[in-house]
Scaffold this motif. Structure first.
Motif, PDB file in Angstrom:
ATOM      1  N   ILE A  50       0.876  -1.165   0.000  1.00 15.81           N
ATOM      2  CA  ILE A  50       0.000   0.000   0.000  1.00 15.81           C
ATOM      3  C   ILE A  50       0.912   1.212   0.000  1.00 15.81           C
ATOM      4  O   ILE A  50       1.882   1.272   0.763  1.00 15.81           O
ATOM      5  CB  ILE A  50      -0.985  -0.004   1.192  1.00 15.81           C
ATOM      6  CG1 ILE A  50      -1.954   1.178   1.107  1.00 15.81           C
ATOM      7  CG2 ILE A  50      -0.265  -0.051   2.526  1.00 15.81           C
ATOM      8  CD1 ILE A  50      -3.122   1.110   2.083  1.00 15.81           C
ATOM      9  N   LEU A  51       0.650   2.124  -0.915  1.00 17.40           N
ATOM     10  CA  LEU A  51       1.389   3.378  -1.020  1.00 17.40           C
ATOM     11  C   LEU A  51       0.424   4.512  -0.723  1.00 17.40           C
ATOM     12  O   LEU A  51      -0.750   4.440  -1.108  1.00 17.40           O
ATOM     13  CB  LEU A  51       1.950   3.561  -2.439  1.00 17.40           C
ATOM     14  CG  LEU A  51       2.954   2.532  -2.917  1.00 17.40           C
ATOM     15  CD1 LEU A  51       3.150   2.652  -4.421  1.00 17.40           C
ATOM     16  CD2 LEU A  51       4.271   2.715  -2.183  1.00 17.40           C
ATOM     17  N   GLU A  52       0.920   5.584  -0.094  1.00 14.86           N
ATOM     18  CA  GLU A  52       0.042   6.714   0.188  1.00 14.86           C
ATOM     19  C   GLU A  52       0.834   8.013   0.127  1.00 14.86           C
ATOM     20  O   GLU A  52       2.013   8.049   0.493  1.00 14.86           O
ATOM     21  CB  GLU A  52      -0.642   6.548   1.546  1.00 14.86           C
ATOM     22  CG  GLU A  52       0.285   6.247   2.697  1.00 14.86           C
ATOM     23  CD  GLU A  52      -0.427   5.850   3.974  1.00 14.86           C
ATOM     24  OE1 GLU A  52      -1.631   5.561   3.957  1.00 14.86           O
ATOM     25  OE2 GLU A  52       0.253   5.848   5.008  1.00 14.86           O
ATOM     26  N   GLY A  53       0.173   9.032  -0.397  1.00 14.70           N
ATOM     27  CA  GLY A  53       0.808  10.341  -0.540  1.00 14.70           C
ATOM     28  C   GLY A  53       0.085  11.153  -1.592  1.00 14.70           C
ATOM     29  O   GLY A  53      -1.093  10.926  -1.884  1.00 14.70           O
ATOM     30  N   ASN A  54       0.807  12.088  -2.216  1.00 10.13           N
ATOM     31  CA  ASN A  54       0.268  12.899  -3.283  1.00 10.13           C
ATOM     32  C   ASN A  54      -0.128  11.992  -4.456  1.00 10.13           C
ATOM     33  O   ASN A  54       0.657  11.145  -4.880  1.00 10.13           O
ATOM     34  CB  ASN A  54       1.333  13.920  -3.717  1.00 10.13           C
ATOM     35  CG  ASN A  54       0.940  14.677  -4.954  1.00 10.13           C
ATOM     36  OD1 ASN A  54       1.086  14.186  -6.068  1.00 10.13           O
ATOM     37  ND2 ASN A  54       0.431  15.875  -4.756  1.00 10.13           N
ATOM     38  N   GLU A  55      -1.332  12.176  -4.991  1.00  9.21           N
ATOM     39  CA  GLU A  55      -1.850  11.272  -6.023  1.00  9.21           C
ATOM     40  C   GLU A  55      -0.940  11.167  -7.246  1.00  9.21           C
ATOM     41  O   GLU A  55      -0.604  10.060  -7.685  1.00  9.21           O
ATOM     42  CB  GLU A  55      -3.251  11.711  -6.463  1.00  9.21           C
ATOM     43  CG  GLU A  55      -3.867  10.785  -7.478  1.00  9.21           C
ATOM     44  CD  GLU A  55      -5.310  11.101  -7.793  1.00  9.21           C
ATOM     45  OE1 GLU A  55      -5.886  10.369  -8.620  1.00  9.21           O
ATOM     46  OE2 GLU A  55      -5.875  12.055  -7.225  1.00  9.21           O
ATOM     47  N   ALA A  56      -0.517  12.290  -7.795  1.00  8.40           N
ATOM     48  CA  ALA A  56       0.327  12.255  -8.996  1.00  8.40           C
ATOM     49  C   ALA A  56       1.644  11.535  -8.714  1.00  8.40           C
ATOM     50  O   ALA A  56       2.115  10.744  -9.543  1.00  8.40           O
ATOM     51  CB  ALA A  56       0.581  13.673  -9.494  1.00  8.40           C
ATOM     52  N   LEU A  57       2.229  11.773  -7.548  1.00  9.95           N
ATOM     53  CA  LEU A  57       3.509  11.143  -7.215  1.00  9.95           C
ATOM     54  C   LEU A  57       3.346   9.646  -6.960  1.00  9.95           C
ATOM     55  O   LEU A  57       4.192   8.850  -7.378  1.00  9.95           O
ATOM     56  CB  LEU A  57       4.126  11.830  -5.991  1.00  9.95           C
ATOM     57  CG  LEU A  57       4.527  13.297  -6.190  1.00  9.95           C
ATOM     58  CD1 LEU A  57       5.011  13.912  -4.881  1.00  9.95           C
ATOM     59  CD2 LEU A  57       5.576  13.429  -7.280  1.00  9.95           C
ATOM     60  N   VAL A  58       2.268   9.253  -6.308  1.00  9.59           N
ATOM     61  CA  VAL A  58       2.021   7.822  -6.064  1.00  9.59           C
ATOM     62  C   VAL A  58       1.790   7.101  -7.383  1.00  9.59           C
ATOM     63  O   VAL A  58       2.328   6.011  -7.608  1.00  9.59           O
ATOM     64  CB  VAL A  58       0.840   7.614  -5.089  1.00  9.59           C
ATOM     65  CG1 VAL A  58       0.393   6.158  -5.060  1.00  9.59           C
ATOM     66  CG2 VAL A  58       1.218   8.082  -3.678  1.00  9.59           C
ATOM     67  N   LEU A  59       1.018   7.703  -8.267  1.00  6.83           N
ATOM     68  CA  LEU A  59       0.766   7.077  -9.577  1.00  6.83           C
ATOM     69  C   LEU A  59       2.045   6.971 -10.398  1.00  6.83           C
ATOM     70  O   LEU A  59       2.279   5.963 -11.073  1.00  6.83           O
ATOM     71  CB  LEU A  59      -0.306   7.852 -10.341  1.00  6.83           C
ATOM     72  CG  LEU A  59      -1.724   7.713  -9.792  1.00  6.83           C
ATOM     73  CD1 LEU A  59      -2.667   8.692 -10.471  1.00  6.83           C
ATOM     74  CD2 LEU A  59      -2.221   6.289  -9.919  1.00  6.83           C
ATOM     75  N   GLU A  60       2.892   7.995 -10.349  1.00  2.00           N
ATOM     76  CA  GLU A  60       4.173   7.951 -11.056  1.00  2.00           C
ATOM     77  C   GLU A  60       5.060   6.843 -10.484  1.00  2.00           C
ATOM     78  O   GLU A  60       5.682   6.088 -11.232  1.00  2.00           O
ATOM     79  CB  GLU A  60       4.870   9.307 -10.922  1.00  2.00           C
ATOM     80  CG  GLU A  60       6.146   9.422 -11.709  1.00  2.00           C
ATOM     81  CD  GLU A  60       6.773  10.797 -11.556  1.00  2.00           C
ATOM     82  OE1 GLU A  60       8.010  10.852 -11.446  1.00  2.00           O
ATOM     83  OE2 GLU A  60       6.029  11.802 -11.550  1.00  2.00           O
TER      84      GLU A  60
END
Length: 147
Positions: A50-60
């Motif tokens: 599970i990853l969490e943080g800023n959406e654009a950065l997590v998707l990248e």
């Protein structure tokens, strides 16, 4: 809002301890700078993350993870938004019972700990629910949990 992304993948058969440590080192350095947190579990040659943080950065980051040759069958299981990160200030946690716990009693203790964590974790988002559901399914497969 914090963006959460959960995925599973299968480790390549030749995955070595050096590979795992390289993943951890890279995760610590990059994720701290990007303010991405999460949990990574390698259990029975399968990654759960599970990853969490800023959406654009997590998707990248997820796009980079999908291209990593140390695993395959990368499957996105859930995305969601949370008010606060579940793994705040943790960076990236990791437990691999295949290399760190060769004693069967240690493996059983780790499996019991997973069950306890699953039962104690307040699962408020779809990503958190999927993360723990996938781990629980693996424990059922191994007959740690009997349905």
């Amino acid at each position: 809002m914090i963006y959460q992304l959960t995925y599973t993948s299968e480790a390549i058969e030749t995955l070595a301890d050096d590979d795992i440590y390289a993943i951890l080192k890279s995760s610590e350095q990059n994720n701290h700078q990007l303010k991405i947190s999460g949990c990574l579990l390698l259990y029975n040659q399968k990654f759960y993350q599970i990853l969490e943080g800023n959406e654009a950065l997590v998707l990248e980051l997820y796009e980079q993870i999908k291209r990593d040759p140390r695993h395959y069958n990368v499957t996105l299981t859930a995305t969601s938004y949370a008010k606060e990160p579940l793994y705040k200030d943790w960076g990236m946690i990791f437990q691999d019972v295949t290399t760190s716990a060769t004693d069967p009693e240690d493996v059983q203790q780790f499996e019991r700990t997973l069950l306890m964590l699953e039962s104690l974790t307040e699962k408020t988002t779809e990503s958190e629910i999927w993360f723990w559901r996938e781990i629980k399914k693996e424990l059922v497969k191994k007959k740690v949990i009997v349905h």
